[in-house]
Design a protein around this motif. Structure first.
Motif, PDB file in Angstrom:
ATOM      1  N   GLY A 333      39.580  32.450  78.016  1.00  0.00           N
ATOM      2  CA  GLY A 333      39.649  33.812  78.509  1.00  0.00           C
ATOM      3  C   GLY A 333      38.342  34.374  79.024  1.00  0.00           C
ATOM      4  N   VAL A 334      37.270  33.619  78.923  1.00  0.00           N
ATOM      5  CA  VAL A 334      35.979  33.995  79.505  1.00  0.00           C
ATOM      6  C   VAL A 334      35.464  32.806  80.311  1.00  0.00           C
ATOM      7  CG1 VAL A 334      35.349  35.705  77.764  1.00  0.00           C
ATOM      8  CG2 VAL A 334      34.766  33.299  77.400  1.00  0.00           C
ATOM      9  N   LYS A 335      34.491  33.061  81.177  1.00  0.00           N
ATOM     10  CA  LYS A 335      34.019  32.021  82.080  1.00  0.00           C
ATOM     11  C   LYS A 335      32.610  31.570  81.704  1.00  0.00           C
ATOM     12  CE  LYS A 335      32.893  31.133  86.940  1.00  0.00           C
ATOM     13  NZ  LYS A 335      32.751  31.748  88.273  1.00  0.00           N
ATOM     14  N   PRO A 336      32.422  30.282  81.428  1.00  0.00           N
ATOM     15  CA  PRO A 336      31.057  29.777  81.207  1.00  0.00           C
ATOM     16  C   PRO A 336      30.287  29.771  82.525  1.00  0.00           C
ATOM     17  CG  PRO A 336      32.715  28.244  80.366  1.00  0.00           C
ATOM     18  CD  PRO A 336      33.417  29.215  81.246  1.00  0.00           C
ATOM     19  N   GLU A 337      29.122  30.379  82.502  1.00  0.00           N
ATOM     20  CA  GLU A 337      28.275  30.385  83.693  1.00  0.00           C
ATOM     21  C   GLU A 337      27.179  29.329  83.612  1.00  0.00           C
ATOM     22  OE1 GLU A 337      28.942  31.948  86.276  1.00  0.00           O
ATOM     23  OE2 GLU A 337      30.150  33.682  85.761  1.00  0.00           O
ATOM     24  N   SER A 338      26.762  29.021  82.401  1.00  0.00           N
ATOM     25  CA  SER A 338      25.706  28.023  82.203  1.00  0.00           C
ATOM     26  C   SER A 338      25.766  27.512  80.776  1.00  0.00           C
ATOM     27  CB  SER A 338      24.319  28.620  82.497  1.00  0.00           C
ATOM     28  OG  SER A 338      24.093  29.779  81.706  1.00  0.00           O
ATOM     29  N   SER A 339      25.221  26.330  80.576  1.00  0.00           N
ATOM     30  CA  SER A 339      25.165  25.735  79.242  1.00  0.00           C
ATOM     31  C   SER A 339      23.932  24.861  79.171  1.00  0.00           C
ATOM     32  CB  SER A 339      26.425  24.904  78.979  1.00  0.00           C
ATOM     33  OG  SER A 339      26.373  24.298  77.697  1.00  0.00           O
ATOM     34  N   TRP A 340      23.177  24.969  78.073  1.00  0.00           N
ATOM     35  CA  TRP A 340      21.925  24.229  77.973  1.00  0.00           C
ATOM     36  C   TRP A 340      21.561  24.002  76.516  1.00  0.00           C
ATOM     37  CZ3 TRP A 340      22.517  29.333  79.028  1.00  0.00           C
ATOM     38  CH2 TRP A 340      21.804  30.260  78.262  1.00  0.00           C
ATOM     39  N   LEU A 341      20.531  23.180  76.315  1.00  0.00           N
ATOM     40  CA  LEU A 341      19.998  22.891  74.991  1.00  0.00           C
ATOM     41  C   LEU A 341      18.716  23.687  74.777  1.00  0.00           C
ATOM     42  CD1 LEU A 341      20.364  18.996  74.984  1.00  0.00           C
ATOM     43  CD2 LEU A 341      21.803  20.601  73.727  1.00  0.00           C
ATOM     44  N   LEU A 342      18.504  24.127  73.560  1.00  0.00           N
ATOM     45  CA  LEU A 342      17.254  24.781  73.191  1.00  0.00           C
ATOM     46  C   LEU A 342      16.311  23.757  72.563  1.00  0.00           C
ATOM     47  CD1 LEU A 342      18.618  28.112  71.646  1.00  0.00           C
ATOM     48  CD2 LEU A 342      17.674  27.755  73.928  1.00  0.00           C
ATOM     49  N   PRO A 343      15.016  24.050  72.510  1.00  0.00           N
ATOM     50  CA  PRO A 343      14.063  23.099  71.915  1.00  0.00           C
ATOM     51  C   PRO A 343      14.379  22.820  70.450  1.00  0.00           C
ATOM     52  CG  PRO A 343      12.912  24.771  73.198  1.00  0.00           C
ATOM     53  CD  PRO A 343      14.343  25.218  73.110  1.00  0.00           C
ATOM     54  N   ALA A 344      13.904  21.672  69.986  1.00  0.00           N
ATOM     55  CA  ALA A 344      14.150  21.237  68.617  1.00  0.00           C
ATOM     56  C   ALA A 344      13.520  22.199  67.609  1.00  0.00           C
ATOM     57  CB  ALA A 344      13.595  19.837  68.412  1.00  0.00           C
ATOM     58  N   THR A 345      14.186  22.317  66.463  1.00  0.00           N
ATOM     59  CA  THR A 345      13.678  23.110  65.347  1.00  0.00           C
ATOM     60  C   THR A 345      13.422  22.156  64.179  1.00  0.00           C
ATOM     61  OG1 THR A 345      15.879  23.540  64.397  1.00  0.00           O
ATOM     62  CG2 THR A 345      15.128  25.018  66.154  1.00  0.00           C
ATOM     63  N   GLY A 346      13.456  22.682  62.969  1.00  0.00           N
ATOM     64  CA  GLY A 346      13.284  21.817  61.805  1.00  0.00           C
ATOM     65  C   GLY A 346      14.543  21.083  61.412  1.00  0.00           C
ATOM     66  N   SER A 347      15.611  21.212  62.203  1.00  0.00           N
ATOM     67  CA  SER A 347      16.889  20.576  61.914  1.00  0.00           C
ATOM     68  C   SER A 347      16.985  19.213  62.585  1.00  0.00           C
ATOM     69  CB  SER A 347      18.034  21.475  62.401  1.00  0.00           C
ATOM     70  OG  SER A 347      19.272  20.822  62.324  1.00  0.00           O
ATOM     71  N   ASP A 348      17.971  18.433  62.156  1.00  0.00           N
ATOM     72  CA  ASP A 348      18.238  17.148  62.810  1.00  0.00           C
ATOM     73  C   ASP A 348      19.221  17.309  63.963  1.00  0.00           C
ATOM     74  OD1 ASP A 348      20.290  17.800  61.104  1.00  0.00           O
ATOM     75  OD2 ASP A 348      20.647  15.759  60.402  1.00  0.00           O
ATOM     76  N   HIS A 349      19.619  18.549  64.268  1.00  0.00           N
ATOM     77  CA  HIS A 349      20.439  18.860  65.433  1.00  0.00           C
ATOM     78  C   HIS A 349      19.615  19.700  66.402  1.00  0.00           C
ATOM     79  CE1 HIS A 349      24.616  18.029  63.706  1.00  0.00           C
ATOM     80  NE2 HIS A 349      23.803  17.886  62.664  1.00  0.00           N
ATOM     81  N   LEU A 350      19.998  19.687  67.685  1.00  0.00           N
ATOM     82  CA  LEU A 350      19.424  20.588  68.667  1.00  0.00           C
ATOM     83  C   LEU A 350      20.338  21.804  68.814  1.00  0.00           C
ATOM     84  CD1 LEU A 350      18.329  18.123  71.508  1.00  0.00           C
ATOM     85  CD2 LEU A 350      16.859  19.232  69.809  1.00  0.00           C
ATOM     86  N   PRO A 351      19.784  23.003  69.009  1.00  0.00           N
ATOM     87  CA  PRO A 351      20.625  24.169  69.261  1.00  0.00           C
ATOM     88  C   PRO A 351      21.265  24.072  70.646  1.00  0.00           C
ATOM     89  CG  PRO A 351      18.380  24.798  68.598  1.00  0.00           C
ATOM     90  CD  PRO A 351      18.349  23.348  68.940  1.00  0.00           C
ATOM     91  N   VAL A 352      22.499  24.569  70.755  1.00  0.00           N
ATOM     92  CA  VAL A 352      23.192  24.603  72.047  1.00  0.00           C
ATOM     93  C   VAL A 352      23.432  26.053  72.432  1.00  0.00           C
ATOM     94  CG1 VAL A 352      24.255  22.349  71.747  1.00  0.00           C
ATOM     95  CG2 VAL A 352      25.450  24.372  70.927  1.00  0.00           C
ATOM     96  N   ALA A 353      23.363  26.331  73.735  1.00  0.00           N
ATOM     97  CA  ALA A 353      23.486  27.706  74.214  1.00  0.00           C
ATOM     98  C   ALA A 353      24.396  27.741  75.436  1.00  0.00           C
ATOM     99  CB  ALA A 353      22.121  28.278  74.563  1.00  0.00           C
ATOM    100  N   ALA A 354      24.953  28.918  75.693  1.00  0.00           N
ATOM    101  CA  ALA A 354      25.795  29.098  76.878  1.00  0.00           C
ATOM    102  C   ALA A 354      25.768  30.549  77.294  1.00  0.00           C
ATOM    103  CB  ALA A 354      27.222  28.642  76.619  1.00  0.00           C
ATOM    104  N   GLY A 355      25.813  30.771  78.590  1.00  0.00           N
ATOM    105  CA  GLY A 355      25.977  32.101  79.144  1.00  0.00           C
ATOM    106  C   GLY A 355      27.408  32.254  79.610  1.00  0.00           C
ATOM    107  N   ILE A 356      28.097  33.314  79.170  1.00  0.00           N
ATOM    108  CA  ILE A 356      29.497  33.512  79.539  1.00  0.00           C
ATOM    109  C   ILE A 356      29.670  34.861  80.221  1.00  0.00           C
ATOM    110  CG2 ILE A 356      30.357  32.050  77.695  1.00  0.00           C
ATOM    111  CD1 ILE A 356      31.021  34.557  76.109  1.00  0.00           C
ATOM    112  N   SER A 357      30.705  34.965  81.022  1.00  0.00           N
ATOM    113  CA  SER A 357      30.989  36.222  81.710  1.00  0.00           C
ATOM    114  C   SER A 357      32.483  36.469  81.704  1.00  0.00           C
ATOM    115  CB  SER A 357      30.457  36.181  83.149  1.00  0.00           C
ATOM    116  OG  SER A 357      31.216  35.264  83.929  1.00  0.00           O
ATOM    117  N   TRP A 358      32.835  37.702  82.062  1.00  0.00           N
ATOM    118  CA  TRP A 358      34.228  38.092  82.135  1.00  0.00           C
ATOM    119  C   TRP A 358      34.725  37.984  83.571  1.00  0.00           C
ATOM    120  CZ3 TRP A 358      31.521  38.816  77.988  1.00  0.00           C
ATOM    121  CH2 TRP A 358      32.163  38.959  76.762  1.00  0.00           C
TER     122      TRP A 358
END
Length: 358
Positions: A333-358
């Motif tokens: 029901g919403v539209k992804p405009e972009s999706s990317w990875l954030l820099p590494a933190t102290g975790s063994d996973h990388l953060p994931v991010a997305a920009g969404i719009s209506w």
């Protein structure tokens, strides 16, 4: 006059005739060998067969049995099967096998049909809302630094998974200024710059694996691993789910064990199917890729932000050498405009991010 030795003349002539006959016989032998040597279309039958099998495996991966988790294992690493193509191509060129080169067209086309769309940058500028999801890691030695890094992303909505009771206070303290609204349910939490309402845990039937949890003995994770809330946006209410599905285990006794994760995925899919709001975002560590059939109940309802608006594969795990994307942002029901990875933190996973719009 000098006398000519006729015997010597005779022997010389015979030697030349023998030499000519030998050359003729050698030429015949070469022609026979050339005729018996397989042509370029008959060389490398094993390479051609392997190329066809590789292509069929990628095309028919959904038909592979999931006994012992084999099907899920193949689908988790399916993009990496493309690496066999240049290996087989090198062998085909070395053997000068035309049949093997032609057979390689099948896996190439299969791989491109599955993943070719991920090779380009499909992102667009803008977006009404930025969302971030991060498995912060139960063994994270710097939760405060991780929280500050995530707050610096500027996301309006931030989901955290694998929050331990020891680190919960740190995350709440460090994120309080940037995110006035938040809720933690068990090991998952949501921080927001926008008001939250109707927040509740989601029962995804989490249980313990056959050999127990692999986390450190001194780290105790509460039971609940999913929540549902409503974010009040300028465009209307947005339902957000945060989930951390069961872990996957690979060991000699249990094989590729996914039972807990698969039950969690089915339960989460049922919860999303019952959701009344048309606008839904799922943030979380699903412990699997969207190619895995185990997530059909979820992916049949939600689209992957990475697939729709990402740049590349967006592998998020493990952080030191990412090989798979098991941290997902899925939408409806919403539209992804972009999706990317954030820099590494102290975790063994990388953060994931997305920009969404209506």
């Amino acid at each position: 006059m000098a006398q000519v030795d006729t015997a010597e003349i005779g022997l010389g002539g015979a030697g030349r005739r023998d030499s000519g006959a030998g050359t003729w016989r050698a030429g015949v032998r070469r022609l026979i060998r050339a005729g018996s040597r397989p042509g370029p279309w008959k060389r490398g039958p094993v390479l051609a067969a392997l190329a066809l099998l590789l292509g069929l495996l990628m095309l028919l991966h959904a038909k592979i049995t999931d006994y012992g988790g084999v099907g899920s294992l193949v689908e988790t690493f399916l993009p990496w099967f493309g690496l066999f193509v240049p290996v087989l191509l090198a062998g085909a060129l070395w053997r000068r096998s035309a049949s093997a080169v032609v057979a390689l067209l099948l896996p190439v086309m299969a791989w491109l049909s599955l993943f070719g769309g991920l090779l380009g940058d499909k992102s667009h500028p803008g977006g009404d809302l930025t969302v971030v999801s991060h498995n912060v890691g139960a063994d994270n030695s710097d939760p405060a630094g991780t929280a500050r890094d995530l707050a610096a992303s500027g996301a309006e909505v931030l989901a955290l998974e694998e929050i331990t009771s020891q680190a919960r206070g740190t995350y709440e303290k460090e994120l309080a200024k940037a995110y006035p609204y938040h809720s933690v349910q068990g090991t998952v939490g949501l921080w927001s710059k926008l008001p939250l309402s109707d927040t509740r845990p989601v029962d995804i039937k989490q249980d313990v694996g056959p050999l127990g949890d692999s986390k450190s003995a001194d780290v105790k994770l509460p039971y609940n691993r999913a929540l549902r809330t409503t974010v009040a946006t300028d465009q209307g209410p947005l339902t957000v789910y945060v989930a951390h599905l069961g872990s996957v285990r690979v060991n000699p006794r249990a094989g590729f064990w996914t039972d807990s994760r698969d039950r969690n995925a089915q339960a989460l899919g049922e919860a999303i199917a019952a959701e009344q709001n048309k606008r839904v975002v799922l943030l979380g560590d699903l412990n699997g890729t969207t190619d895995d059939r185990a997530f059909d109940a979820i992916t049949s309802q939600l689209d992957s932000a990475q697939d729709e608006a990402g740049d590349g594969f967006g592998f998020s795990y493990p952080a030191k050498f990412p090989m798979v994307r098991i941290d997902q942002i899925l939408v409806r029901g919403v539209k992804p405009e972009s999706s990317w990875l954030l820099p590494a933190t102290g975790s063994d996973h990388l953060p994931v991010a997305a920009g969404i719009s209506w």
